[in-house]
Scaffold this motif. Structure first.
Motif, PDB file in Angstrom:
ATOM      1  N   LEU A   4       0.845  -1.187   0.000  1.00  0.00           N
ATOM      2  CA  LEU A   4       0.000   0.000   0.000  1.00  0.00           C
ATOM      3  C   LEU A   4       0.881   1.237   0.000  1.00  0.00           C
ATOM      4  N   VAL A   5       0.763   2.056  -1.039  1.00  0.00           N
ATOM      5  CA  VAL A   5       1.519   3.305  -1.164  1.00  0.00           C
ATOM      6  C   VAL A   5       0.563   4.467  -0.909  1.00  0.00           C
ATOM      7  N   LEU A   6       0.940   5.358   0.002  1.00  0.00           N
ATOM      8  CA  LEU A   6       0.141   6.542   0.332  1.00  0.00           C
ATOM      9  C   LEU A   6       0.886   7.799  -0.102  1.00  0.00           C
ATOM     10  N   ALA A   7       0.166   8.774  -0.647  1.00  0.00           N
ATOM     11  CA  ALA A   7       0.840   9.992  -1.105  1.00  0.00           C
ATOM     12  C   ALA A   7      -0.119  11.165  -1.128  1.00  0.00           C
ATOM     13  N   ALA A   8       0.396  12.333  -0.732  1.00  0.00           N
ATOM     14  CA  ALA A   8      -0.319  13.589  -0.917  1.00  0.00           C
ATOM     15  C   ALA A   8       0.105  14.194  -2.255  1.00  0.00           C
ATOM     16  N   GLU A   9      -0.852  14.674  -2.993  1.00  0.00           N
ATOM     17  CA  GLU A   9      -0.606  15.079  -4.379  1.00  0.00           C
ATOM     18  C   GLU A   9       0.365  16.242  -4.502  1.00  0.00           C
ATOM     19  N   ARG A  10       0.434  17.095  -3.477  1.00  0.00           N
ATOM     20  CA  ARG A  10       1.300  18.269  -3.548  1.00  0.00           C
ATOM     21  C   ARG A  10       2.439  18.215  -2.512  1.00  0.00           C
ATOM     22  N   ASP A  11       2.763  17.006  -2.072  1.00  0.00           N
ATOM     23  CA  ASP A  11       3.887  16.814  -1.154  1.00  0.00           C
ATOM     24  C   ASP A  11       5.157  17.337  -1.811  1.00  0.00           C
ATOM     25  N   ALA A  12       5.908  18.159  -1.083  1.00  0.00           N
ATOM     26  CA  ALA A  12       7.149  18.715  -1.620  1.00  0.00           C
ATOM     27  C   ALA A  12       8.360  17.884  -1.246  1.00  0.00           C
ATOM     28  N   ALA A  13       8.386  17.347  -0.044  1.00  0.00           N
ATOM     29  CA  ALA A  13       9.552  16.596   0.414  1.00  0.00           C
ATOM     30  C   ALA A  13       9.767  15.341  -0.416  1.00  0.00           C
ATOM     31  N   THR A  14       8.675  14.675  -0.748  1.00  0.00           N
ATOM     32  CA  THR A  14       8.728  13.516  -1.650  1.00  0.00           C
ATOM     33  C   THR A  14       7.675  13.760  -2.733  1.00  0.00           C
ATOM     34  N   PRO A  15       8.068  14.394  -3.828  1.00  0.00           N
ATOM     35  CA  PRO A  15       7.080  14.765  -4.858  1.00  0.00           C
ATOM     36  C   PRO A  15       6.264  13.574  -5.355  1.00  0.00           C
ATOM     37  N   TYR A  16       5.045  13.866  -5.744  1.00  0.00           N
ATOM     38  CA  TYR A  16       4.060  12.841  -6.101  1.00  0.00           C
ATOM     39  C   TYR A  16       4.554  11.910  -7.208  1.00  0.00           C
ATOM     40  N   SER A  17       5.387  12.413  -8.087  1.00  0.00           N
ATOM     41  CA  SER A  17       5.917  11.565  -9.151  1.00  0.00           C
ATOM     42  C   SER A  17       6.671  10.368  -8.570  1.00  0.00           C
ATOM     43  N   GLY A  18       7.259  10.526  -7.385  1.00  0.00           N
ATOM     44  CA  GLY A  18       7.952   9.414  -6.739  1.00  0.00           C
ATOM     45  C   GLY A  18       7.009   8.302  -6.342  1.00  0.00           C
ATOM     46  N   ALA A  19       5.806   8.668  -5.875  1.00  0.00           N
ATOM     47  CA  ALA A  19       4.819   7.645  -5.512  1.00  0.00           C
ATOM     48  C   ALA A  19       4.366   6.878  -6.749  1.00  0.00           C
ATOM     49  N   LEU A  20       4.204   7.580  -7.860  1.00  0.00           N
ATOM     50  CA  LEU A  20       3.825   6.910  -9.106  1.00  0.00           C
ATOM     51  C   LEU A  20       4.919   5.925  -9.537  1.00  0.00           C
ATOM     52  N   GLU A  21       6.179   6.367  -9.442  1.00  0.00           N
ATOM     53  CA  GLU A  21       7.288   5.498  -9.822  1.00  0.00           C
ATOM     54  C   GLU A  21       7.396   4.302  -8.875  1.00  0.00           C
ATOM     55  N   MET A  22       7.232   4.545  -7.587  1.00  0.00           N
ATOM     56  CA  MET A  22       7.304   3.458  -6.615  1.00  0.00           C
ATOM     57  C   MET A  22       6.231   2.418  -6.897  1.00  0.00           C
TER      58      MET A  22
END
Length: 541
Positions: free
Chosen positions: A448-466
């Protein structure tokens, strides 16, 4: 002597342990020295367990237990120097918070890492008292730990703490050539200090060893398979763990995921982070402008920026309280990019300062001498892990070109981030090639990957790649939100997915979305969240 004796005792069990040894691709082959050493350390830990006792400290809750687990400094030499990692635990309550008469079955241990690199999870088990965590705390022993190098776990240091917290400091958005030369000299000195204080041990503080340590901890807890919640950097080495030990994973939550692309770890990831902070800084300024009736900092984002720049200029001329200069202002407002519950307090302090009252800003931004050693330790671990993990440009001209170019469109955090990472250009220890984090269909239980769309510390593109790299994973997105770390927060939709996964093994479809949490209300100050949050300056890649 004790380490050698343990190694001999484990020898008779080594062959059976190696039969199930994981493929350690980053170390060479499935039969690499590190892979064999991990099997030895895991077997020792399973036999020894963890002797939990009441935690030290008057503030420790009575439900919290502490202990240690021994791991090799160098997994290629499991009979050599051992280091101890501190571990904390709150046992599963087995009390259903929705039905006091119902006993909840225990599901094992849930191990948590808050990221950093350099943050400690020792406080995590206390989260079980919060309403958002009670159902999980009923079913799981909540386990936190201090990774290698952090806190009492063979702590790293690169400079004396009193030198680390020098104040006031400058933080030019577009630094002069003279200032750049000064920062290069400081970066070289810091890298030398890391080597001088740690010696040959420095190279062993890295993400691969963090993942191996996690497997040893799993075994010491008596768990056949790991249930894990990693946030921020904890998602990266959690994914490394999943790649190295896929059959050892039971359930895994990756909250605010790092981009694990080997081409981005860590130099490009940090450039992406700086760019994302510019967008998050814009979110903050827009919110302040909407509440101009409260803060009087301007009715437009541009006006709020002017107010902030005015404060920077004043502090450059005269430090508030003698210790808060532009650098301390930058550090304080960077935190608003991580957590929007900090927005009201930051805006109020800036407003008061510009009206002539600096007390709130000094209370917010002045270095805390009492926590200087912890902050320096966190910085040392952060630097060692990221520098050891991957190649970095060693030519200053590359750094200068890339950051000068980026600062033209993203000035808020670009150079501050570059100075934080610049010791890696002059790092004295050998660099590794990052592991190609990737699992195929059926190799790993759903993650399960959780992400906020406008997270700056770990940009959302990282969640998509993960989520692309971990086959079968599910991604839950908090739309139009930017708080870093969303598990167990105020969003009931996110927590519903978290509970469903950890308690029942349910995963949403490949993609699910939650509406954003409510924006912070002006005048409402942030409540304490995690004690380690400010110690790292939020620097979690």
């Amino acid at each position: 002597m004790r380490a050698a004796a343990l190694y001999s005792a484990a020898g008779s069990l080594l062959l059976s342990a190696l039969a199930a040894a994981p493929a350690d691709g980053a170390a060479g082959t499935p039969w690499s020295a590190e892979s064999r050493g991990t099997a030895v350390a895991v077997q020792r830990a399973r036999e020894a367990g963890i002797a939990f006792t009441r935690c030290d400290g008057r503030d420790a809750p009575r439900s919290l237990e502490c202990g240690t687990v021994r791991v090799p400094l160098d997994y290629a030499r499991p009979g050599g120097r051992q280091i101890e990692l501190t571990v904390s635990r709150a046992r599963a309550t087995q009390k259903d918070p929705r039905n006091s008469k119902r006993k909840v079955p225990r599901q094992g241990a849930l191990v948590y890492n808050p990221g950093g690199p350099g943050a400690s999870g020792m406080y995590f088990p206390a989260a079980g008292a919060r309403p958002e965590w009670r159902r999980i705390a009923a079913a799981y022993d909540l386990v936190g730990y201090a990774p290698r190098g952090v806190g009492r776990s063979a702590p790293l240091s690169c400079v004396a703490p009193d030198r680390f917290v020098q104040a006031p400091t400058d933080a030019p958005l577009h630094p002069s050539e003279r200032y750049k030369r000064q920062r290069i000299a400081r970066a070289k000195a810091y890298a030398r200090g890391c080597a001088e204080r740690s010696g040959s041990a420095l190279r062993f503080y890295n993400s691969l060893n963090n993942a191996r340590d996690l497997d040893v901890l799993r075994a010491a807890l008596g768990e056949d398979r790991l249930t894990y919640l990693g946030a921020s950097y904890g998602t990266y080495f959690g994914a490394v763990y999943a790649t190295l030990f896929p059959s050892h994973v039971r359930r895994m939550v990756l909250d605010s995921a790092v981009d694990p692309d080997p081409q981005k770890v860590w130099y490009r990831d940090n450039l992406d982070q700086s760019a994302a902070f510019e967008d998050r800084w814009a979110d903050f300024r827009e919110w302040v402008a909407r509440h101009d009736d409260v803060y009087r900092l301007g009715a437009t984002p541009a006006a709020v920026q002017l107010a902030y720049d005015t404060a920077r200029g004043r502090l450059a001329g005269r430090a508030a309280g003698g210790v808060v200069g532009p650098g301390q202002l930058q550090d304080a407002f960077l935190m608003a990019g991580y957590y929007d519950d900090y927005w009201p307090g930051r805006a109020a302090a800036l407003s008061s300062y510009l009206k002539g009252d600096a007390r709130a800003l000094v209370a917010l931004a002045a270095p805390d001498r009492a926590t200087a050693a912890g902050a320096e330790n966190a910085s040392a671990v952060y630097t060692a892990v990221e520098c050891n993990d991957a190649p970095w440009p060693t030519d200053w001209r590359v750094w200068d070109r890339d950051n000068t170019r980026l600062a033209r469109r993203a000035p808020f955090e670009t150079w501050d981030n570059a100075w934080t990472n610049l010791p890696c250009a002059y790092w004295p220890a050998p660099r590794q090639q990052p592991l190609d984090v990737r699992t195929g269909p059926g190799e790993l239980p759903p993650v399960l990957v959780l992400a906020a769309e406008r997270d700056a510390a770990t940009p959302y593109s990282g969640a998509l790649e993960m989520s692309r790299r971990l086959a079968g994973s599910a991604l839950v997105t908090e739309r139009d939100a930017g708080t870093h770390g969303i598990a167990g927060g105020p969003n009931a939709c996110v927590n519903g997915h978290l509970d469903g996964y950890l308690l029942e093994g349910r995963v949403p479809g490949r993609r699910a979305a939650c509406a954003p949490r409510p924006e912070p209300r002006p005048g409402v100050r942030a409540a304490a969240r995690h004690p380690e949050r400010d110690a790292l300056k939020g620097k979690a890649a």
